[in-house]
Write a protein that holds these residues in place. Structure first.
Motif, short mmCIF file in Angstrom:
data_model
loop_
_atom_site.label_atom_id
_atom_site.label_comp_id
_atom_site.label_asym_id
_atom_site.label_seq_id
_atom_site.Cartn_x
_atom_site.Cartn_y
_atom_site.Cartn_z
N ILE A 8 -2.08 -0.60 1.66
CA ILE A 8 -2.34 0.82 1.39
C ILE A 8 -1.29 1.61 2.14
N TRP A 9 -0.57 2.43 1.42
CA TRP A 9 0.50 3.25 1.97
C TRP A 9 0.09 4.71 1.88
N ILE A 10 0.51 5.51 2.86
CA ILE A 10 0.15 6.93 2.91
C ILE A 10 1.42 7.76 2.94
N GLY A 11 1.50 8.78 2.08
CA GLY A 11 2.64 9.69 2.06
C GLY A 11 2.70 10.47 3.36
N ALA A 12 3.91 10.62 3.89
CA ALA A 12 4.08 11.27 5.19
C ALA A 12 4.82 12.59 5.05
N GLY A 13 4.18 13.67 5.47
CA GLY A 13 4.81 14.97 5.60
C GLY A 13 5.38 15.60 4.35
N GLY A 14 4.89 15.24 3.19
CA GLY A 14 5.37 15.86 1.96
C GLY A 14 6.76 15.39 1.55
N SER A 15 7.31 14.42 2.25
CA SER A 15 8.63 13.89 1.89
C SER A 15 8.45 12.59 1.11
N HIS A 16 9.51 11.84 1.02
CA HIS A 16 9.45 10.55 0.34
C HIS A 16 9.13 9.42 1.31
N ARG A 20 2.38 2.56 6.35
CA ARG A 20 1.33 1.64 5.95
C ARG A 20 0.06 1.97 6.74
N ALA A 21 -1.07 2.03 6.07
CA ALA A 21 -2.33 2.44 6.69
C ALA A 21 -2.72 1.54 7.85
#
Length: 98
Positions: A8-16, A20-21
């Motif tokens: 499970i991956w989480i987007g960071a700071g509105g960037s690309h 990983r969770a």
């Protein structure tokens, strides 16, 4: 994560950027609405998952909603991507397969 559990991956700071969770050991939601995650490493690196703002602040339990979403996705098959989305005046976590 083990070889049988989905990543499970989480987007960071509105960037690309993504994190990983299972690398997260602590979440912090401050008074501005900024959500940061401390990663599991010796340097105690923190990553911004959501920038704070004075206008569209996420709910007080938004970091708990993230934990709940990760736990629910842990039962799914395949890699998943989670990101914060602001729409219709509210914040929510959106998941999609990678």
């Amino acid at each position: 994560m083990s070889g049988t559990a989905p990543q499970i991956w989480i987007g960071a700071g509105g960037s690309h950027d993504m994190v990983r969770a299972d690398a997260i050991v602590m979440l912090r939601l401050d008074e501005t609405g900024r959500l940061t995650a401390q990663l599991r490493d010796d340097a105690k690196v923190s990553v911004t998952l959501l920038e704070g703002s004075s206008g569209a602040r996420p709910p007080e339990d938004f970091h708990r909603q993230l934990i709940r979403a990760v736990a629910e996705l842990a039962d799914s098959s395949g890699a998943q991507f989670l990101r914060a989305r602001h729409e219709a005046g509210g914040w929510r976590w959106i998941s999609e397969p990678l």
